[in-house]
Enzyme design. Sequence first.
Site, short mmCIF file in Angstrom:
data_model
loop_
_atom_site.label_atom_id
_atom_site.label_comp_id
_atom_site.label_asym_id
_atom_site.label_seq_id
_atom_site.Cartn_x
_atom_site.Cartn_y
_atom_site.Cartn_z
N ARG A 161 0.77 -1.25 0.00
CA ARG A 161 0.00 0.00 0.00
C ARG A 161 0.81 1.30 0.00
NH1 ARG A 161 1.15 3.45 4.03
NH2 ARG A 161 1.13 2.63 6.15
N THR A 169 -8.69 3.46 -3.36
CA THR A 169 -8.09 4.64 -2.75
C THR A 169 -8.55 5.91 -3.47
OG1 THR A 169 -5.99 5.64 -2.13
CG2 THR A 169 -5.98 4.41 -4.17
N SER A 175 1.05 7.24 -8.71
CA SER A 175 2.21 6.37 -8.44
C SER A 175 1.88 4.99 -9.01
CB SER A 175 2.47 6.23 -6.93
OG SER A 175 1.45 5.44 -6.33
N TYR A 180 1.84 2.37 -7.31
CA TYR A 180 0.90 1.79 -6.34
C TYR A 180 -0.54 2.23 -6.65
CZ TYR A 180 -2.29 2.21 -2.46
OH TYR A 180 -3.44 2.22 -1.73
N HIS A 181 -0.74 3.55 -6.77
CA HIS A 181 -2.11 4.03 -7.03
C HIS A 181 -2.64 3.44 -8.34
CE1 HIS A 181 -1.00 7.14 -3.95
NE2 HIS A 181 -2.28 7.05 -3.65
N LYS A 196 -4.26 0.07 -7.99
CA LYS A 196 -5.64 0.14 -7.51
C LYS A 196 -6.60 0.40 -8.67
CE LYS A 196 -5.26 -0.01 -2.95
NZ LYS A 196 -5.66 -1.19 -2.19
P1 NAD Z 1 -0.66 -2.60 5.66
O1 NAD Z 1 0.54 -2.77 4.81
O2 NAD Z 1 -0.47 -2.16 7.07
O3 NAD Z 1 -1.50 -3.97 5.68
C1 NAD Z 1 -1.64 -4.79 4.56
C2 NAD Z 1 -1.58 -6.24 5.02
O4 NAD Z 1 -1.76 -7.10 3.90
C3 NAD Z 1 -0.24 -6.60 5.66
O5 NAD Z 1 -0.45 -7.22 6.90
C4 NAD Z 1 0.40 -7.53 4.63
O6 NAD Z 1 1.23 -8.51 5.25
C5 NAD Z 1 -0.81 -8.14 3.94
N1 NAD Z 1 -0.58 -8.56 2.54
C6 NAD Z 1 -0.07 -7.83 1.52
N2 NAD Z 1 -0.03 -8.56 0.39
C7 NAD Z 1 -0.56 -9.77 0.69
C8 NAD Z 1 -0.80 -10.95 -0.06
N3 NAD Z 1 -0.47 -11.06 -1.34
N4 NAD Z 1 -1.37 -12.02 0.58
C9 NAD Z 1 -1.70 -11.96 1.89
N5 NAD Z 1 -1.48 -10.86 2.66
C10 NAD Z 1 -0.91 -9.79 2.06
O7 NAD Z 1 -1.65 -1.62 4.88
P2 NAD Z 1 -2.90 -0.77 5.45
O8 NAD Z 1 -2.46 0.60 5.72
O9 NAD Z 1 -3.58 -1.55 6.50
O10 NAD Z 1 -3.81 -0.73 4.14
C11 NAD Z 1 -4.74 -1.76 3.91
C12 NAD Z 1 -5.45 -1.52 2.60
O11 NAD Z 1 -6.14 -0.28 2.64
C13 NAD Z 1 -4.54 -1.47 1.38
O12 NAD Z 1 -5.17 -2.11 0.30
C14 NAD Z 1 -4.39 0.00 1.12
O13 NAD Z 1 -4.15 0.23 -0.24
C15 NAD Z 1 -5.74 0.54 1.55
N6 NAD Z 1 -5.68 1.94 2.00
C16 NAD Z 1 -4.88 2.29 3.07
C17 NAD Z 1 -4.85 3.62 3.48
C18 NAD Z 1 -3.98 4.09 4.62
O14 NAD Z 1 -3.93 5.31 4.87
N7 NAD Z 1 -3.32 3.21 5.35
C19 NAD Z 1 -5.62 4.57 2.80
C20 NAD Z 1 -6.41 4.17 1.70
C21 NAD Z 1 -6.43 2.84 1.32
N1 USQ Z 2 3.43 14.35 2.17
C1 USQ Z 2 4.16 15.40 2.69
N2 USQ Z 2 5.06 15.13 3.65
C2 USQ Z 2 5.26 13.87 4.14
C3 USQ Z 2 4.51 12.80 3.61
C4 USQ Z 2 3.60 13.09 2.62
O1 USQ Z 2 4.00 16.55 2.30
O2 USQ Z 2 6.12 13.70 5.02
C5 USQ Z 2 2.43 14.64 1.12
C6 USQ Z 2 2.64 13.85 -0.16
O3 USQ Z 2 3.48 14.52 -1.05
C7 USQ Z 2 1.21 13.72 -0.67
C8 USQ Z 2 0.37 13.71 0.60
O4 USQ Z 2 1.19 14.23 1.64
O5 USQ Z 2 0.85 14.86 -1.39
C9 USQ Z 2 -0.11 12.33 0.98
O6 USQ Z 2 1.00 11.46 1.10
P1 USQ Z 2 0.91 10.18 2.07
O7 USQ Z 2 2.24 9.50 2.06
O8 USQ Z 2 0.33 10.57 3.37
O9 USQ Z 2 -0.22 9.31 1.35
P2 USQ Z 2 -0.24 8.54 -0.04
O10 USQ Z 2 1.09 8.37 -0.62
O11 USQ Z 2 -1.28 9.19 -0.90
O12 USQ Z 2 -0.72 7.10 0.39
C10 USQ Z 2 -1.53 6.86 1.56
C11 USQ Z 2 -1.49 5.36 1.83
C12 USQ Z 2 -2.12 4.62 0.65
C13 USQ Z 2 -3.51 5.16 0.40
C14 USQ Z 2 -3.50 6.67 0.20
C15 USQ Z 2 -4.90 7.27 0.19
O13 USQ Z 2 -0.15 4.92 2.03
O14 USQ Z 2 -2.19 3.23 0.94
O15 USQ Z 2 -4.04 4.55 -0.74
O16 USQ Z 2 -2.85 7.28 1.33
S1 USQ Z 2 -5.05 8.54 -1.01
O17 USQ Z 2 -4.00 9.52 -0.76
O18 USQ Z 2 -6.37 9.10 -0.85
O19 USQ Z 2 -4.87 7.91 -2.32
#
Ligand code: NAD
Ligand code: USQ
Length: 382
Positions: A100, A144, A179, A181-182, A185
Amino acid sequence: MNIIVAGADGFCGWPTALYLSKQGHDVSIIDNYVRRDIDQELHSNSLTPIASLDERVAKWKELTGKEIRVYEGDLTHYDFLKQVLKTEEPDAFVHFAEQRSAPYSMIDREHAVYTQENNVTGTLNVLYGIREIVPDCHLIKLGTMGEYGTPNIPIEEGYIEVEHKGRKDTLPYPKQPGSFYHLSKVHDSHNITFACKIWGIRATDLNQGIVYGLETDETLMDPILTNRLDYDGVYGTALNRFIIQATVGEDITVYGSGGQTRAFLNIRDTVRCIEIAAENPADRGEFRVFNQFTEYFSVQDLAEKVQKVAKEEGFDTNIAHLDNPRVEAEDHFYHAVNTKLQDLGLEPYLLDEDVIREILHAVVAHKDRVIKDNILPTVTWK
Ligand code: NAD
Ligand code: USQ
């Protein structure tokens, strides 16, 4: 309901599994612990010390009498996944199990390929598994808000009505992710849309904003249940990272001007949103999209809010404007719709100074675990 939570050893999944279990659902977890392996790879750690998943679920059973079954394995291994689906016959499959971090996906070719293979293949397997073994199961998939990017028009919930050359249609909202990653999704969303259409799968794509906070009522029941909390330049996310930076005497790292606006929600709302989606399943064949966030802020705004609270708590902190390591707009229009979850009953915990203070207090207890070398960003988009 019987609910599988995939990725429930992670930041969003663990509190969600506990919350659903407390609400009386029969919960099982799939995780391959890759997030813990990535901590080793990056020489990083969770700010909070986290127990093993076996210890966590044992403690939950001791405290509540409720059992959460654990399946250690990888969603990209289809035979493993099929076996779990046959054993559990879930009503809902909550899918958090992806790589993520945007910066992690931008480290180099290998990390981009890993992210997209892991995320896209895992989700495809889940779609095939549902089709083959539990066709009525509701897929609740974490997408996301960053799939949409920052268009110069309001962001709708998944679909937009378009009028073109005298004709009208409702089409998937355009995606401009920032990115690899994004992008993974976005690829998932397309695959799920197609699977709903051809096989009649029921799915909800939750386009979640950035999650802040760490604890829920359930994780607070015992230190063994504590959630993970990331702060490093690769996995740390805006608000949480800023609070941790402030408590260890480091500058708050705003990238560029800080005018970038992003959607946010409290982890306490994440768990509730999943419950709402599970209890209100999509129809057969429906690809439903909810924008899962409660508020949006510019990064600069958040930095200033944290700086103010930190100062009141005795941490005098500077805001540093670093050269932006990412390629992203820093001065842009932002308006996003988020009515569907609230229409289904979500009552948001909004961000105020008390919420920032509460997170700060939780963080201070563990600040000696911060590895300072990991705070500054090292991954660049170019
Ligand atoms: P995280 O990395 O803390 O947790 C993800 C978990 O999935 C981990 O425990 C990892 O071991 C497991 N995993 C990854 N790939 C796997 C696979 N192939 N098989 C089995 N397990 C696997 O991430 P998070 O912050 O809890 O995010 C969870 C989900 O929510 C992600 O899909 C992320 O994109 C989405 N999301 C997170 C945020 C955020 O701010 N954290 C925001 C928006 C969306
Ligand atoms: N940013 C800063 N300073 C920092 C870290 C980040 O200015 O120290 C800025 C980044 O440039 C970006 C924004 O803050 O513009 C968000 O960055 P982030 O690292 O907080 O979040 P992002 O990379 O977008 O990813 C996180 C999660 C991802 C989830 C996403 C939701 O890691 O799993 O999908 O938030 S969203 O942003 O709505 O797509």
